[in-house]
Design a protein around this motif. Structure first.
Motif, PDB file in Angstrom:
ATOM      1  N   SER A 371      11.192  16.980 -69.803  1.00  0.00           N
ATOM      2  CA  SER A 371      10.045  16.117 -69.478  1.00  0.00           C
ATOM      3  C   SER A 371      10.104  14.823 -70.285  1.00  0.00           C
ATOM      4  CB  SER A 371       8.724  16.840 -69.783  1.00  0.00           C
ATOM      5  OG  SER A 371       8.604  17.060 -71.168  1.00  0.00           O
ATOM      6  N   ILE A 372       9.709  13.736 -69.646  1.00  0.00           N
ATOM      7  CA  ILE A 372       9.643  12.429 -70.316  1.00  0.00           C
ATOM      8  C   ILE A 372       8.193  11.969 -70.264  1.00  0.00           C
ATOM      9  CG2 ILE A 372      10.422  10.040 -70.286  1.00  0.00           C
ATOM     10  CD1 ILE A 372      12.953  10.995 -68.869  1.00  0.00           C
ATOM     11  N   LYS A 373       7.555  11.981 -71.411  1.00  0.00           N
ATOM     12  CA  LYS A 373       6.142  11.637 -71.483  1.00  0.00           C
ATOM     13  C   LYS A 373       5.913  10.617 -72.590  1.00  0.00           C
ATOM     14  CE  LYS A 373       1.538  13.726 -71.584  1.00  0.00           C
ATOM     15  NZ  LYS A 373       0.772  14.980 -71.758  1.00  0.00           N
ATOM     16  N   LYS A 374       5.292   9.492 -72.220  1.00  0.00           N
ATOM     17  CA  LYS A 374       5.021   8.454 -73.212  1.00  0.00           C
ATOM     18  C   LYS A 374       3.658   8.681 -73.879  1.00  0.00           C
ATOM     19  CE  LYS A 374       7.845   4.669 -71.403  1.00  0.00           C
ATOM     20  NZ  LYS A 374       7.869   3.236 -71.002  1.00  0.00           N
ATOM     21  N   ILE A 375       3.610   8.332 -75.157  1.00  0.00           N
ATOM     22  CA  ILE A 375       2.362   8.430 -75.897  1.00  0.00           C
ATOM     23  C   ILE A 375       1.521   7.198 -75.579  1.00  0.00           C
ATOM     24  CG2 ILE A 375       1.331   8.560 -78.198  1.00  0.00           C
ATOM     25  CD1 ILE A 375       3.982   9.772 -79.155  1.00  0.00           C
ATOM     26  N   LYS A 376       0.247   7.448 -75.228  1.00  0.00           N
ATOM     27  CA  LYS A 376      -0.624   6.334 -74.851  1.00  0.00           C
ATOM     28  C   LYS A 376      -1.849   6.259 -75.753  1.00  0.00           C
ATOM     29  CE  LYS A 376       0.664   6.228 -69.937  1.00  0.00           C
ATOM     30  NZ  LYS A 376       0.165   6.289 -68.541  1.00  0.00           N
ATOM     31  N   LEU A 377      -2.337   5.050 -75.944  1.00  0.00           N
ATOM     32  CA  LEU A 377      -3.578   4.797 -76.663  1.00  0.00           C
ATOM     33  C   LEU A 377      -4.389   3.799 -75.850  1.00  0.00           C
ATOM     34  CD1 LEU A 377      -5.098   5.450 -79.336  1.00  0.00           C
ATOM     35  CD2 LEU A 377      -4.106   3.359 -80.274  1.00  0.00           C
ATOM     36  N   ASP A 378      -5.604   4.157 -75.512  1.00  0.00           N
ATOM     37  CA  ASP A 378      -6.455   3.336 -74.637  1.00  0.00           C
ATOM     38  C   ASP A 378      -5.786   3.080 -73.284  1.00  0.00           C
ATOM     39  OD1 ASP A 378      -8.373   3.148 -76.639  1.00  0.00           O
ATOM     40  OD2 ASP A 378      -7.488   1.325 -77.470  1.00  0.00           O
ATOM     41  N   GLY A 379      -5.029   4.087 -72.806  1.00  0.00           N
ATOM     42  CA  GLY A 379      -4.392   3.987 -71.500  1.00  0.00           C
ATOM     43  C   GLY A 379      -3.106   3.191 -71.474  1.00  0.00           C
ATOM     44  N   LYS A 380      -2.710   2.630 -72.617  1.00  0.00           N
ATOM     45  CA  LYS A 380      -1.480   1.834 -72.686  1.00  0.00           C
ATOM     46  C   LYS A 380      -0.430   2.564 -73.512  1.00  0.00           C
ATOM     47  CE  LYS A 380      -4.046  -2.539 -72.485  1.00  0.00           C
ATOM     48  NZ  LYS A 380      -4.364  -3.803 -73.214  1.00  0.00           N
ATOM     49  N   PRO A 381       0.836   2.527 -73.078  1.00  0.00           N
ATOM     50  CA  PRO A 381       1.899   3.185 -73.839  1.00  0.00           C
ATOM     51  C   PRO A 381       2.055   2.571 -75.229  1.00  0.00           C
ATOM     52  CG  PRO A 381       2.657   2.592 -71.639  1.00  0.00           C
ATOM     53  CD  PRO A 381       1.345   1.909 -71.830  1.00  0.00           C
TER      54      PRO A 381
END
Length: 490
Positions: A371-381
């Motif tokens: 799996s490739i999952k980006k970490i987001k904060l306030d909906g932005k990567p």
């Protein structure tokens, strides 16, 4: 190394401090105190030196993050040394080490004190002591960017080096306007608190010095009992404003321009408020168990949680006498700190959010390797560079903290005192537990320990790296204008 621009900025810092030091002189005239003449003397000398350093403008105004960090670290050291001199000259803090400790604690908005009797100080010294919080809260270099015209697009490197938080960006295209907006918000909130305290019946001098301490999230009080002697409704006003000054100022900018949805959806701010509510609730229950009245329990729990998480350091009670669970929560809050982009200290809520999300992502990678999952904060990567910087910050913080605890342990005080004294200074809080608790002070530590704690206060306020950079030999080889250093540097 662009030494000319560093010299020019340091000169402007001295001129700004000279101008700001005139305010306690005015206070001394109002209260008919002779101590003000020493502030005037230091202000004149600082101003003359600053003018001499800025007569010749730097031809090359471009500087990189390296110069920004060096300039920031040197600015805060010079600011503290000059700011400590009046205390020594007046004889109110005769030891230069103690005067420097008190001043660094003021500018870094730590609030740790070496004074056994705060009320013995003159009004002008009390004013300067609290005013250092207000100056240091937003940062003297941010103030410099707001008022001194400086060309070049590298000004953001100064703000990056001085502003608390994992990342700093522009609110508007030009850096000087960003600095001005931040200071306008800061000033407006300060005025609002001052007005409310005055309406609440607090004397003007008490109100303005308390506002300085709250706005800068510093915690220097002008009473030996800190805030305990004031009425509960005044304590609630201070509680609310401590929390407000711990909020990321970007949220206020968004509110100012009516972007309410975006402001209230900021993940860091929501987490910050939830932590405050949860911690207050648990400590409230713990205080009720100790037979404290409901209103008093709510007032004290809310006040101390707000004071510790925002790293202000005011106190209404001796929380060193609270239950083990309550003290543990407060110690944890010391490390969490306020939001990035606020006047608060600590590691910052946004960093903890980033690390927790990184851990969750790592755990999921064990379950779903492909799996490739980006970490987001306030909906932005979140960019990989920010994640890397956050991880490095945590490691560096742990190393500096560990070495500091080891260094102060040679004085052979108890472990809780040593641990919380370092935690309270590196996180810019002020009071710790036991011998460093709210009913105690830092006067009983020896000179070596005080210098270790002074280093921690500066390192914590400047986010570690600008100060650590001063200990890199190659930096000084570039900075010193000697022929041998130039040859070695090349």
């Amino acid at each position: 190394m662009n030494r000319a621009i560093i010299r020019y900025i340091l000169g402007n810092v001295l001129k700004i401090e000279a101008a700001l030091m005139l305010l306690p002189c005015i206070v001394s005239v109002f209260y008919n105190e002779t101590e003000g003449m020493y502030f005037l003397l230091v202000a004149v000398l600082s101003g003359v030196l600053g003018i001499a350093m800025t007569i010749k403008k730097a031809e090359n105004t471009v500087f990189y993050l390296k110069e920004g960090c060096i300039t920031t670290a040197l600015s805060w050291i010079i600011l503290s040394i000059v700011g400590a001199v009046p205390f020594v000259l007046t004889g109110e803090i005769p030891s230069f080490t103690d005067a420097l400790f008190e001043t660094i604690s003021g500018f870094t908005t730590t609030g740790a004190s070496i004074l056994n009797d705060v009320e013995a100080l003159s009004h002008c010294s009390l004013f300067w002591r609290s005013f250092t919080h207000w100056i240091g809260g937003m940062g003297v270099l941010v103030f410099l960017l707001a008022i001194v015209p400086m060309s070049g697009g590298s000004n953001i490197n100064l703000m990056k080096a001085e502003s608390p938080g994992p990342s700093v960006g522009k609110l508007v295209p030009k850096m000087k306007y960003t600095a001005r907006i931040l200071y306008l918000i800061y000033f407006a909130l300060s005025i609002l608190e001052l007005v409310l305290l005055l309406i609440g019946g607090m004397p003007f001098f008490d109100a303005i010095t308390t506002t300085f301490g709250t706005a800068g999230t510093g915690g220097f009080g002008i009473k030996n009992s800190s805030i305990a002697g004031y009425a509960p409704h005044l304590q609630w006003i201070i509680t609310i404003f401590m929390i407000l000054f711990g909020v990321n100022f970007n949220a206020y900018y968004l509110i100012l321009f009516r972007q309410f949805k975006k402001a209230f959806s900021m993940e860091e701010v929501r987490a910050y408020i939830l932590i405050i509510l949860a911690a207050t609730g648990i400590i409230f229950v713990e205080l009720l168990k100790s037979s404290m009245q409901v209103f008093d329990a709510l007032t004290h729990s809310a006040f101390q949680v707000a004071s510790i998480i925002t790293t202000t350091g005011f106190s209404t009670v001796d929380f060193n006498e609270w239950s083990g669970a309550s003290k543990t929560i407060l110690v944890l809050l010391m490390f969490i700190g306020a939001c990035a982009g606020s006047t608060g200290g600590g590691i910052k809520v946004s960093r903890f959010i980033t690390v927790i999300k990184t851990v969750i992502k790592e755990i999921n990678s064990y379950i779903h390797p492909r799996s490739i999952k980006k970490i987001k904060l306030d909906g932005k990567p979140i960019e990989h560079e920010v994640i890397r910087a956050t991880n490095v910050y945590f490691i560096t913080f742990l190393i500096v903290f560990s070495f500091s605890v080891l260094a102060v342990s040679f004085e052979e005080k108890d472990m809780v005192t040593n641990f919380t004294a370092v935690a309270a200074t590196i996180n810019n809080i002020g009071p710790g537990l036991e011998l460093a608790g709210p009913s105690q002070n830092f006067s009983h530590f020896n000179h070596f320990t005080k210098y270790v704690l002074m280093f921690d206060m500066l390192a914590g306020r400047l986010e570690l790296f600008p100060l650590l950079l001063l200990f890199v030999p190659s930096i000084w080889k570039e900075f010193l204008p000697c022929k041998e250093c130039k040859k070695k540097a090349s």
